[in-house]
Scaffold this motif. Structure first.
Motif, mmCIF file in Angstrom:
data_model
loop_
_atom_site.group_PDB
_atom_site.id
_atom_site.type_symbol
_atom_site.label_atom_id
_atom_site.label_comp_id
_atom_site.label_asym_id
_atom_site.label_seq_id
_atom_site.Cartn_x
_atom_site.Cartn_y
_atom_site.Cartn_z
ATOM 1 N N VAL A 25 -20.903 -2.299 -29.261
ATOM 2 C CA VAL A 25 -20.774 -0.863 -29.535
ATOM 3 C C VAL A 25 -19.738 -0.240 -28.595
ATOM 4 N N PHE A 26 -19.804 -0.554 -27.313
ATOM 5 C CA PHE A 26 -18.824 -0.008 -26.358
ATOM 6 C C PHE A 26 -17.406 -0.453 -26.732
ATOM 7 N N SER A 27 -17.266 -1.688 -27.156
ATOM 8 C CA SER A 27 -15.949 -2.212 -27.508
ATOM 9 C C SER A 27 -15.391 -1.536 -28.746
ATOM 10 N N ALA A 28 -16.253 -1.310 -29.730
ATOM 11 C CA ALA A 28 -15.806 -0.743 -31.005
ATOM 12 C C ALA A 28 -15.648 0.771 -30.954
ATOM 13 N N ARG A 29 -16.513 1.449 -30.202
ATOM 14 C CA ARG A 29 -16.554 2.912 -30.259
ATOM 15 C C ARG A 29 -16.023 3.578 -28.998
ATOM 16 N N TYR A 31 -16.657 3.904 -24.568
ATOM 17 C CA TYR A 31 -17.811 4.220 -23.723
ATOM 18 C C TYR A 31 -18.377 5.605 -24.022
ATOM 19 N N HIS A 32 -17.519 6.591 -24.111
ATOM 20 C CA HIS A 32 -18.016 7.956 -24.263
ATOM 21 C C HIS A 32 -18.557 8.231 -25.661
ATOM 22 N N ALA A 33 -18.003 7.597 -26.674
ATOM 23 C CA ALA A 33 -18.474 7.832 -28.044
ATOM 24 C C ALA A 33 -19.767 7.081 -28.339
ATOM 25 N N ALA A 34 -20.040 6.005 -27.621
ATOM 26 C CA ALA A 34 -21.255 5.227 -27.845
ATOM 27 C C ALA A 34 -22.476 5.995 -27.336
#
Length: 387
Positions: A25-29, A31-34
């Motif tokens: 999730v952090f990789s795709a979105r 850090y702040h958006a996750a």
């Protein structure tokens, strides 16, 4: 279901499952958006259950950030000093491929770590680089040994930055061959005959809107989009914060404008580059030279466009992803004309490997544009394409 039976069905490695899911999730979105809720849903647990393992999102992020590099260090330390470079690089390829969906956070998102955590992570990656450099120095002694090691690792790490579907064994073969070619290349010798590059002139801010964009780009590049405020941008331009909204509806619109500017400049560079080539091999060489020159010339803009696209809403990200794909398709077409044995996905994977070389080699050089450095990186890029 009794409490005992519920406990019996709970995975013993729940914490590791959470870390792997969070890394994706952090990789795709970004850090702040996750969100912790999104991560919990991906694991199939409640947010409350997630907080029993990690007190907050940062603690989870910090553990994710160390996952792949800890495995890389462990694998490296298992090999004796006299191990062959090929064997060690293959082991690193396999670890990286196993973290393909979560490893993307290392390139851009690790900047959101606190300083002490960032220093620890940097030291671990430094250990990996030094060990690979030792092997390169032993097997391929010559100039730029550390840079070649870093660039080879950039080719390997590129697999975390795209979603091209391809059989794992073939991925390993292509990445290993690409990384070995980079490590073995003498950039000074290979750089001879690098085609000249004519980049489009950088945009000159002639309006207040242009001034705001020009001021925001270096701030986004240095601190990350999420950490920059409209007040900081306004101060850089000499405006009151409220005046920003007369030119951009919100901060995200400034980011989109930066990404569109990056895509337009790159498209112009490609058009100018391909206009005067006569054969596919010359076209690939020219594309490599143009891309390297573009990244050195517009480093802040390029890093913003690459680092922040993932965090944009889908409707704003779509045209940027399309422009990205069109650029890669140009490379793919020319590379396959030179290497017809490659299918489209294999060619695409090598193009991304070349991009990974540019990012990591450029970072190692701190993007300092001293004479000959563009040619050196260009030589490593063409090596990554195994040309």
């Amino acid at each position: 279901m009794t409490a005992g039976s519920a406990a019996a069905t709970r995975p013993h490695n729940r914490r590791q499952i959470i870390v792997e899911a969070a890394g994706q999730v952090f990789s795709a979105r970004g850090y702040h958006a996750a969100s912790m809720e999104e991560i919990a849903a991906g694991v199939g647990i409640s947010a409350a259950a997630l907080y029993r393992h990690f007190p907050n999102k940062y603690a989870l992020f910090a553990e994710c950030a160390n996952g792949m590099v800890d495995e890389l260090v462990e694998v490296l330390d298992e090999w004796p000093a006299e191990a062959a470079l090929r064997d060690v690089l293959l082991a690193l390829v396999r670890v990286t491929v196993s973290h393909r969906t979560s490893g993307g956070l290392y390139r851009w998102e690790a900047r959101y770590l606190e300083r002490a955590d960032r220093q620890v992570l940097r030291a671990k990656f430094g250990h990996v680089v030094e060990r690979v450099t030792e092997l390169v120095r032993r097997e391929y002694p010559g100039p730029d040994e550390r840079l070649r090691a870093v660039a080879a690792l950039g080719a390997i790490g590129s697999i975390t930055m795209h979603h091209t579907s391809i059989a794992q064994r073939r991925v390993e073969e292509l990445l290993l061959t690409s990384a070995l070619r980079v490590a073995a290349t003498d950039p000074a010798a290979a750089a001879r005959g690098t085609p000249p590059v004519e980049l489009p002139a950088p945009p000159v801010p002639r309006t207040r809107r242009g001034e705001i964009l020009a001021a925001a780009i270096p701030l986004f590049a240095r601190d990350g989009f999420a950490n920059v405020t409209n007040g900081q941008i306004a101060q850089a331009v000499g405006l009151a914060p409220s005046a920003i909204y007369r030119h951009y509806p919100g901060k995200v619109d400034i980011l989109v404008a930066a990404c569109l500017q990056a895509a337009a400049l790159l498209a112009q560079a490609v058009d100018r580059t391909l206009h005067r080539v006569t054969d596919p091999r010359e076209a690939v060489d020219a594309l490599a030279a143009a891309y390297v020159a573009y990244c050195f010339e517009h480093n802040a803009l390029t890093s913003v466009a690459e680092a922040e696209v993932a965090g944009l809403p889908d409707d704003l990200r779509r045209p940027l992803i399309l422009a990205q794909r069109e650029h890669i398709a140009v490379w793919e077409q020319q590379l396959r004309a030179v290497r017809p044995e490659l299918d489209p996905r294999q060619a695409r994977l090598l193009v991304h490997a070349a991009f990974g070389v540019v990012v990591e080699a450029g970072r190692a050089l701190r993007w300092q544009d001293a004479p000959g450095r563009r040619d050196t990186v260009t030589a490593l890029v063409t090596a990554a394409l195994t040309l």
